[in-house]
Enzyme design. Structure first.
Site, PDB file in Angstrom:
ATOM      1  N   ASN A  10       0.879  -1.167   0.000  1.00  0.00           N
ATOM      2  CA  ASN A  10       0.000   0.000   0.000  1.00  0.00           C
ATOM      3  C   ASN A  10       0.917   1.217   0.000  1.00  0.00           C
ATOM      4  OD1 ASN A  10      -1.772   2.065   0.410  1.00  0.00           O
ATOM      5  ND2 ASN A  10      -2.349   1.469   2.499  1.00  0.00           N
ATOM      6  N   LYS A  12       0.130   4.253  -0.303  1.00  0.00           N
ATOM      7  CA  LYS A  12      -0.480   5.474   0.249  1.00  0.00           C
ATOM      8  C   LYS A  12      -0.224   6.649  -0.723  1.00  0.00           C
ATOM      9  CE  LYS A  12      -0.102   3.321   4.705  1.00  0.00           C
ATOM     10  NZ  LYS A  12      -0.015   3.427   6.152  1.00  0.00           N
ATOM     11  N   HIS A  96      -9.399   1.354   4.548  1.00  0.00           N
ATOM     12  CA  HIS A  96      -8.149   1.545   5.284  1.00  0.00           C
ATOM     13  C   HIS A  96      -8.389   2.498   6.460  1.00  0.00           C
ATOM     14  CE1 HIS A  96      -4.080   2.708   6.298  1.00  0.00           C
ATOM     15  NE2 HIS A  96      -3.712   1.563   5.735  1.00  0.00           N
ATOM     16  N   GLU A  98      -6.756   4.910   7.544  1.00  0.00           N
ATOM     17  CA  GLU A  98      -6.528   6.329   7.245  1.00  0.00           C
ATOM     18  C   GLU A  98      -7.758   6.936   6.571  1.00  0.00           C
ATOM     19  OE1 GLU A  98      -2.803   5.643   5.279  1.00  0.00           O
ATOM     20  OE2 GLU A  98      -1.954   5.098   7.227  1.00  0.00           O
ATOM     21  N   GLU A 168      -5.299  -4.569  10.510  1.00  0.00           N
ATOM     22  CA  GLU A 168      -4.278  -3.546  10.723  1.00  0.00           C
ATOM     23  C   GLU A 168      -4.585  -2.785  12.014  1.00  0.00           C
ATOM     24  OE1 GLU A 168      -2.290  -2.556   6.686  1.00  0.00           O
ATOM     25  OE2 GLU A 168      -3.883  -1.121   7.072  1.00  0.00           O
ATOM     26  N   GLY A 174       2.725   2.646  10.721  1.00  0.00           N
ATOM     27  CA  GLY A 174       3.676   3.736  10.561  1.00  0.00           C
ATOM     28  C   GLY A 174       4.373   4.136  11.850  1.00  0.00           C
ATOM     29  N   SER A 211       3.563  -1.799  10.323  1.00  0.00           N
ATOM     30  CA  SER A 211       5.015  -1.857  10.530  1.00  0.00           C
ATOM     31  C   SER A 211       5.625  -3.218  10.179  1.00  0.00           C
ATOM     32  CB  SER A 211       5.367  -1.454  11.966  1.00  0.00           C
ATOM     33  OG  SER A 211       5.004  -0.096  12.191  1.00  0.00           O
TER      34      SER A 211
HETATM   35  P1  13P Z   1       3.165   0.698   7.621  1.00  0.00           P
HETATM   36  O1  13P Z   1       3.684  -0.614   7.044  1.00  0.00           O
HETATM   37  O2  13P Z   1       3.860   1.890   7.100  1.00  0.00           O
HETATM   38  O3  13P Z   1       3.056   0.625   9.101  1.00  0.00           O
HETATM   39  O4  13P Z   1       1.654   0.833   7.069  1.00  0.00           O
HETATM   40  C1  13P Z   1       0.781  -0.227   7.199  1.00  0.00           C
HETATM   41  C2  13P Z   1      -0.439   0.059   6.420  1.00  0.00           C
HETATM   42  O5  13P Z   1      -1.209   0.938   6.753  1.00  0.00           O
HETATM   43  C3  13P Z   1      -0.674  -0.725   5.209  1.00  0.00           C
HETATM   44  O6  13P Z   1      -1.941  -0.506   4.697  1.00  0.00           O
END
Ligand code: 13P
Length: 247
Positions: A10, A12, A96, A98, A168, A174, A211
């Site tokens: 992903n 982003k 997601h 976010e 997640e 992150g 992560s």
């Molecule tokens: P990170 O791997 O940067 O923690 O992000 C995970 C994520 O949100 C994947 O969709």
């Protein structure tokens, strides 16, 4: 039957089309021999043509990170399932955290988007997961149940067969704080139990995200419950994502 692992990136809101091209030039040779594992890269909309062109004929499939549920219409700024499909996408991420946190996504809109994506012929990676305060309050299971009941249980069994669930935990995204493999497996068992109660024998793949890095992927994948990873930060670098794919 063994569930085929899926390693999904992903990206982003990172990378331009030119950076996308460079990524694939470096990434594809590193994963061309990856056997018994599916690989997907979910890129920003503007990068999708470059990604699809670069990955054509390879073992990597391409997807979007969101879609709107109408097929077309006066919805300024939105992208539909049929548009992603026509471009050559095979999958899309929905729900997601976010999008839930910053863009008003709810379980109800997750369900609408998921149904629309499946109708357009896309596989869907549906994301669920609890916030830190919810975990600390001992509410993880209740949150997963609510998200499952509102966002997933309304699918038909045929639709459910077209989704992958990504667990997640929001506090692990992150932050460099990964859920321990045991914590992740526990949450996956909760989700699998909900799925079995609703959809009986339909097998679902459940990915872990939060992560995931080259140095923790093996311990996560050693859990029978974990069928793959949804990778953010560590998927932006071709060598690092290739190490995760080839764990
Ligand atoms: P990170 O791997 O940067 O923690 O992000 C995970 C994520 O949100 C994947 O969709």
């Amino acid at each position: 039957m063994m569930r085929t692992p899926l390693m999904a990136a992903n990206w982003k809101m990172f990378k331009t089309p030119a950076e996308t091209k460079t990524f694939f030039e470096n990434f594809l040779p590193l994963v061309k021999d990856a056997k018994g594992c599916e690989i997907a890269v979910c890129a920003p909309f503007v990068d999708l043509p470059a990604a699809i062109e670069a990955a054509a004929g390879s073992n990597v499939t391409i997807g979007g990170q969101n879609l709107y549920w109408a097929k077309e219409g006066a919805f300024t700024g939105e992208i539909s399932g049929p548009m992603l499909k026509a471009l050559g996408c095979t999958c899309v991420i929905v729900g997601h955290s976010e999008r839930r946190q910053y863009f008003g996504e709810t379980d109800e809109t997750v369900l609408k988007r998921t149904k629309a994506a499946i109708e357009a012929g896309l596989k869907v990676i549906v994301c669920v997961g609890e916030m830190l305060n919810e975990r600390e309050a001992g509410e993880t299971e209740a949150v997963l149940k609510k998200q499952f009941e509102g966002g997933i249980a309304g699918l038909t069994p045929e639709e459910f067969a077209q989704i992958v669930i990504a667990y997640e935990p929001v506090w692990a995204i992150g932050t460099g704080k990964t859920a321990t493999p045991e914590m992740a497996a526990d949450a996956h068992r909760v989700i699998r139990t909900l799925a079995a109660a609703q959809f009986g024998g339909v097998e679902v793949r459940i990915l872990y995200g939060g992560s995931v890095k080259p140095d923790n992927v093996s311990a996560l994948m050693a859990q029978d419950e974990i069928d793959g990873a949804l990778v953010g930060g560590a998927s932006l670098d071709p060598a690092s994502f290739a190490k995760i794919v080839n764990f």
